[in-house]
Design a protein around this motif. Structure first.
Motif, PDB file in Angstrom:
ATOM      1  N   ALA A  53       0.832  -1.213   0.000  1.00  0.00           N
ATOM      2  CA  ALA A  53       0.000   0.000   0.000  1.00  0.00           C
ATOM      3  C   ALA A  53       0.864   1.259   0.000  1.00  0.00           C
TER       4      ALA A  53
ATOM      5  N   CYS B 298      -6.352   6.020   1.076  1.00  0.00           N
ATOM      6  CA  CYS B 298      -7.196   5.214   1.976  1.00  0.00           C
ATOM      7  C   CYS B 298      -6.545   3.871   2.299  1.00  0.00           C
ATOM      8  N   SER B 299      -5.939   3.220   1.299  1.00  0.00           N
ATOM      9  CA  SER B 299      -5.322   1.917   1.582  1.00  0.00           C
ATOM     10  C   SER B 299      -4.144   2.098   2.545  1.00  0.00           C
TER      11      SER B 299
ATOM     12  N   TRP C 104     -10.433  12.793 -13.110  1.00  0.00           N
ATOM     13  CA  TRP C 104     -11.189  11.784 -12.366  1.00  0.00           C
ATOM     14  C   TRP C 104     -10.385  10.523 -12.161  1.00  0.00           C
TER      15      TRP C 104
ATOM     16  N   GLY D  21      -5.561   2.715   6.024  1.00  0.00           N
ATOM     17  CA  GLY D  21      -6.008   1.452   6.639  1.00  0.00           C
ATOM     18  C   GLY D  21      -4.841   0.696   7.246  1.00  0.00           C
TER      19      GLY D  21
ATOM     20  N   ILE E 103      -9.376   9.312  -8.372  1.00  0.00           N
ATOM     21  CA  ILE E 103      -9.768   8.004  -7.825  1.00  0.00           C
ATOM     22  C   ILE E 103      -8.528   7.214  -7.397  1.00  0.00           C
TER      23      ILE E 103
ATOM     24  N   TRP F 162      -5.339  15.176  -2.404  1.00  0.00           N
ATOM     25  CA  TRP F 162      -6.553  14.652  -3.043  1.00  0.00           C
ATOM     26  C   TRP F 162      -7.701  15.650  -2.930  1.00  0.00           C
TER      27      TRP F 162
ATOM     28  N   LEU G 260      -7.181   8.845  -4.118  1.00  0.00           N
ATOM     29  CA  LEU G 260      -8.005   8.525  -2.944  1.00  0.00           C
ATOM     30  C   LEU G 260      -7.795   7.074  -2.540  1.00  0.00           C
ATOM     31  N   ALA G 261      -7.734   6.169  -3.545  1.00  0.00           N
ATOM     32  CA  ALA G 261      -7.529   4.748  -3.252  1.00  0.00           C
ATOM     33  C   ALA G 261      -6.184   4.543  -2.551  1.00  0.00           C
TER      34      ALA G 261
END
Lengths: 153, 153
Positions: free
Chosen positions: B42, B99-100, B88, B103, B92, B137, B95-96
């Motif tokens: 990640a 977020c990963s 876009w 996490g 995306i 982002w 953001l991915a």
């Protein structure tokens, strides 16, 4: 106002909402029934985000059924603006939940081999749940773009 | 075509692009200079996504400077459609990645206490890098919405 595939009060829109609702519910159920999900914050957040998406998409599916039965036109600006805000907030939360869980799944399966060393963890269930969450987000992303396009045009 | 804050060839648009570029570069540098990032997929993906965002935003910032100097109007439909697709896709992916990585950071700091048991990991650097990626982002999300709104109207 334009006519678009997936707009509110249309059969294509209803199919998209049902898809979002079903895949989000399946993702939530698979994650909640897997062993060891509660030890990871990202997996708990995935359940919460999918729960929110089920509520949102199910409510709008009911509204679409109501509009289709009574042949009502739902495309007015105030209603569309509410749909745009709701769809985008839900879509961002769902993508964030799916990606954070995917990051954790890759870490425990590939990077650290935690799945092999801890056989109690339901790693296959985690993978299935994350895949279902991504499919659900994909349907929601289509709805969000259609609503934004309708509101902007 | 509408005049909007953050549109192409405007000072506000240039400020947004510079913000995206600077925060993405900072996130990439902080992550790449932290100890132990290479063991996690990640974190490597975050560096790749931020690198792509730096290239994209820097190119568009240069284009904005060129348009401002020559007082050119960049708002035509073909160019705007390309910007919408590029913005876009990049948004995306960013953001991915953010977020990963978030996490994984929550897992190693809060859920498993891996940071306390492995002091070699630069956990504070991971947190700073993820925060910078989210800020970057956020700027890109504003640009994406403005471009989509301009293309749809």
């Amino acid at each position: 106002m334009k006519e678009l595939f997936g707009g509110p009060g249309k059969v294509s829109g209803l199919v998209l909402r049902m898809g979002q609702c079903l895949f989000a519910a399946a993702s939530m159920v698979v994650m909640a029934s897997s062993h060891g999900f509660a030890t990871c914050t990202a997996f708990c957040y995935l359940i919460a985000a999918m729960g929110l998406q089920v509520i949102w998409s199910f409510s709008l599916a009911c509204l679409d059924i109501h509009a289709l039965r009574l042949k009502r036109d739902l495309r007015n600006y105030v209603f569309l603006s509410l749909l745009v805000i709701g769809d985008w907030v839900t879509a961002i939360l769902s993508l964030a939940a799916a990606c954070s869980s995917a990051g954790v799944v890759v870490l425990i399966i590939k990077d650290t081999n935690m799945c092999k060393s801890t056989p109690k963890l339901s790693c296959h269930m985690f993978q299935i749940s994350v895949a279902l969450a991504f499919i659900s987000w994909f349907f929601l992303a289509i709805s969000s773009c259609v609503m934004f396009w309708l509101a902007a045009s």
